[in-house]
Scaffold this motif. Structure first.
Motif, PDB file in Angstrom:
ATOM      1  N   LEU A   6      35.507  63.964 -14.363  1.00 59.62           N
ATOM      2  CA  LEU A   6      34.961  62.607 -14.447  1.00 59.62           C
ATOM      3  C   LEU A   6      35.111  61.989 -15.830  1.00 59.62           C
ATOM      4  O   LEU A   6      34.794  60.813 -16.002  1.00 59.62           O
ATOM      5  CB  LEU A   6      33.484  62.610 -14.044  1.00 59.62           C
ATOM      6  N   SER A   7      35.596  62.731 -16.815  1.00 56.55           N
ATOM      7  CA  SER A   7      35.667  62.215 -18.181  1.00 56.55           C
ATOM      8  C   SER A   7      36.460  60.907 -18.306  1.00 56.55           C
ATOM      9  O   SER A   7      36.059  60.045 -19.076  1.00 56.55           O
ATOM     10  CB  SER A   7      36.194  63.270 -19.146  1.00 56.55           C
ATOM     11  N   PRO A   8      37.552  60.699 -17.562  1.00 55.29           N
ATOM     12  CA  PRO A   8      38.208  59.392 -17.675  1.00 55.29           C
ATOM     13  C   PRO A   8      37.314  58.243 -17.204  1.00 55.29           C
ATOM     14  O   PRO A   8      37.458  57.118 -17.652  1.00 55.29           O
ATOM     15  CB  PRO A   8      39.439  59.521 -16.769  1.00 55.29           C
ATOM     16  N   LEU A   9      36.394  58.529 -16.299  1.00 55.97           N
ATOM     17  CA  LEU A   9      35.494  57.484 -15.814  1.00 55.97           C
ATOM     18  C   LEU A   9      34.279  57.309 -16.709  1.00 55.97           C
ATOM     19  O   LEU A   9      33.612  56.281 -16.648  1.00 55.97           O
ATOM     20  CB  LEU A   9      35.023  57.807 -14.392  1.00 55.97           C
ATOM     21  N   THR A  10      33.962  58.297 -17.540  1.00 53.06           N
ATOM     22  CA  THR A  10      32.735  58.226 -18.321  1.00 53.06           C
ATOM     23  C   THR A  10      32.952  57.872 -19.779  1.00 53.06           C
ATOM     24  O   THR A  10      31.988  57.623 -20.490  1.00 53.06           O
ATOM     25  CB  THR A  10      31.980  59.563 -18.247  1.00 53.06           C
ATOM     26  N   THR A  11      34.183  57.830 -20.240  1.00 57.97           N
ATOM     27  CA  THR A  11      34.440  57.523 -21.633  1.00 57.97           C
ATOM     28  C   THR A  11      34.204  56.043 -21.924  1.00 57.97           C
ATOM     29  O   THR A  11      34.376  55.203 -21.052  1.00 57.97           O
ATOM     30  CB  THR A  11      35.871  57.924 -22.040  1.00 57.97           C
ATOM     31  N   ALA A  12      33.810  55.740 -23.144  1.00 57.38           N
ATOM     32  CA  ALA A  12      33.582  54.345 -23.548  1.00 57.38           C
ATOM     33  C   ALA A  12      34.859  53.689 -24.053  1.00 57.38           C
ATOM     34  O   ALA A  12      34.845  52.527 -24.435  1.00 57.38           O
ATOM     35  CB  ALA A  12      32.507  54.296 -24.629  1.00 57.38           C
ATOM     36  N   THR A  13      35.972  54.407 -24.031  1.00 56.78           N
ATOM     37  CA  THR A  13      37.228  53.826 -24.496  1.00 56.78           C
ATOM     38  C   THR A  13      37.735  52.791 -23.501  1.00 56.78           C
ATOM     39  O   THR A  13      37.242  52.680 -22.381  1.00 56.78           O
ATOM     40  CB  THR A  13      38.304  54.911 -24.675  1.00 56.78           C
ATOM     41  N   SER A  14      38.743  52.054 -23.912  1.00 52.52           N
ATOM     42  CA  SER A  14      39.272  50.995 -23.050  1.00 52.52           C
ATOM     43  C   SER A  14      39.823  51.548 -21.739  1.00 52.52           C
ATOM     44  O   SER A  14      39.691  50.915 -20.693  1.00 52.52           O
ATOM     45  CB  SER A  14      40.349  50.201 -23.782  1.00 52.52           C
ATOM     46  N   ILE A  15      40.394  52.747 -21.764  1.00 47.50           N
ATOM     47  CA  ILE A  15      40.918  53.322 -20.517  1.00 47.50           C
ATOM     48  C   ILE A  15      39.788  53.635 -19.550  1.00 47.50           C
ATOM     49  O   ILE A  15      39.902  53.425 -18.348  1.00 47.50           O
ATOM     50  CB  ILE A  15      41.801  54.569 -20.780  1.00 47.50           C
ATOM     51  N   GLY A  16      38.666  54.122 -20.057  1.00 48.94           N
ATOM     52  CA  GLY A  16      37.520  54.401 -19.195  1.00 48.94           C
ATOM     53  C   GLY A  16      36.960  53.140 -18.566  1.00 48.94           C
ATOM     54  O   GLY A  16      36.667  53.102 -17.366  1.00 48.94           O
ATOM     55  N   ILE A  79      24.212  51.337 -16.126  1.00 47.49           N
ATOM     56  CA  ILE A  79      23.191  52.248 -16.639  1.00 47.49           C
ATOM     57  C   ILE A  79      23.672  53.033 -17.857  1.00 47.49           C
ATOM     58  O   ILE A  79      22.954  53.159 -18.848  1.00 47.49           O
ATOM     59  CB  ILE A  79      22.738  53.225 -15.534  1.00 47.49           C
ATOM     60  N   THR A  80      24.875  53.554 -17.807  1.00 45.90           N
ATOM     61  CA  THR A  80      25.302  54.485 -18.853  1.00 45.90           C
ATOM     62  C   THR A  80      26.206  53.892 -19.913  1.00 45.90           C
ATOM     63  O   THR A  80      26.331  54.469 -20.988  1.00 45.90           O
ATOM     64  CB  THR A  80      26.036  55.692 -18.245  1.00 45.90           C
ATOM     65  N   LYS A  81      26.863  52.792 -19.646  1.00 46.30           N
ATOM     66  CA  LYS A  81      27.848  52.289 -20.593  1.00 46.30           C
ATOM     67  C   LYS A  81      27.497  50.939 -21.195  1.00 46.30           C
ATOM     68  O   LYS A  81      28.316  50.327 -21.851  1.00 46.30           O
ATOM     69  CB  LYS A  81      29.231  52.198 -19.917  1.00 46.30           C
ATOM     70  N   SER A  82      26.290  50.470 -20.983  1.00 47.77           N
ATOM     71  CA  SER A  82      25.909  49.200 -21.576  1.00 47.77           C
ATOM     72  C   SER A  82      25.277  49.449 -22.945  1.00 47.77           C
ATOM     73  O   SER A  82      24.704  50.500 -23.200  1.00 47.77           O
ATOM     74  CB  SER A  82      24.934  48.462 -20.659  1.00 47.77           C
ATOM     75  N   SER A  83      25.414  48.494 -23.839  1.00 48.79           N
ATOM     76  CA  SER A  83      24.797  48.587 -25.155  1.00 48.79           C
ATOM     77  C   SER A  83      24.365  47.186 -25.571  1.00 48.79           C
ATOM     78  O   SER A  83      24.655  46.208 -24.893  1.00 48.79           O
ATOM     79  CB  SER A  83      25.788  49.176 -26.166  1.00 48.79           C
ATOM     80  N   SER A  84      23.712  47.100 -26.711  1.00 53.32           N
ATOM     81  CA  SER A  84      23.223  45.810 -27.179  1.00 53.32           C
ATOM     82  C   SER A  84      24.357  45.013 -27.823  1.00 53.32           C
ATOM     83  O   SER A  84      25.395  45.562 -28.204  1.00 53.32           O
ATOM     84  CB  SER A  84      22.098  46.019 -28.190  1.00 53.32           C
ATOM     85  N   ASP A  85      24.117  43.716 -27.971  1.00 55.37           N
ATOM     86  CA  ASP A  85      25.084  42.875 -28.666  1.00 55.37           C
ATOM     87  C   ASP A  85      25.212  43.300 -30.131  1.00 55.37           C
ATOM     88  O   ASP A  85      26.295  43.245 -30.710  1.00 55.37           O
ATOM     89  CB  ASP A  85      24.668  41.405 -28.585  1.00 55.37           C
ATOM     90  N   LYS A  86      24.098  43.753 -30.721  1.00 52.48           N
ATOM     91  CA  LYS A  86      24.118  44.214 -32.109  1.00 52.48           C
ATOM     92  C   LYS A  86      25.015  45.448 -32.238  1.00 52.48           C
ATOM     93  O   LYS A  86      25.831  45.537 -33.159  1.00 52.48           O
ATOM     94  CB  LYS A  86      22.699  44.540 -32.567  1.00 52.48           C
TER      95      LYS A  86
END
Length: 121
Positions: A6-16, A79-86
């Motif tokens: 699942l790592s390709p789906l869970t990474t925060a990189t552009s490919i994920g 749930i897992t890949k969102s972050s703040s604007d800051k």
């Protein structure tokens, strides 16, 4: 093992991110096609041949599968890949101004420990 798959789906990189959203789009398309009954009998037969476990109720099953995939990917990303604007602005500044192989230290106010990010190995 599952983590590596699942790592390709869970990474925060552009490919994920791209893979997650392409999966959501594909799931949406399957759901729409199934709900609207757009699939021709020939297409249904071709899909049945490729996925032998499906029954004669293929459009409804495709709609359900597509809806589940879409809901899961969207929920997971929210749930897992969102972050703040800051945090996004800090990341953008770091990416623009710091070499990829350099360590980054973010100074924090007060008695909080500084944030240290080591380069990827």
């Amino acid at each position: 093992m599952l983590g590596k798959l699942l790592s390709p789906l869970t990474t925060a990189t552009s490919i994920g991110v791209t893979l997650r959203y392409l999966t959501a789009v594909a799931g949406s398309i399957l759901a729409i096609l199934g709900i609207l009954g757009v699939l021709t009998p020939e297409q249904i037969e071709a899909l049945k041949a490729q996925i032998e476990i499906l029954t004669a109720n293929l459009p409804a099953l495709l709609a359900a599968i597509g809806a589940l995939i879409t809901a899961w990917v969207t929920f997971y990303a929210a749930i897992t890949k969102s972050s703040s604007d800051k945090a996004a602005e800090v990341a953008k500044q770091v990416d623009a101004k710091v070499a990829a192989d350099s360590m980054v230290v973010v100074k924090t106010p007060g008695d909080q420990p500084d944030i240290v990010v080591h380069p990827p190995k």
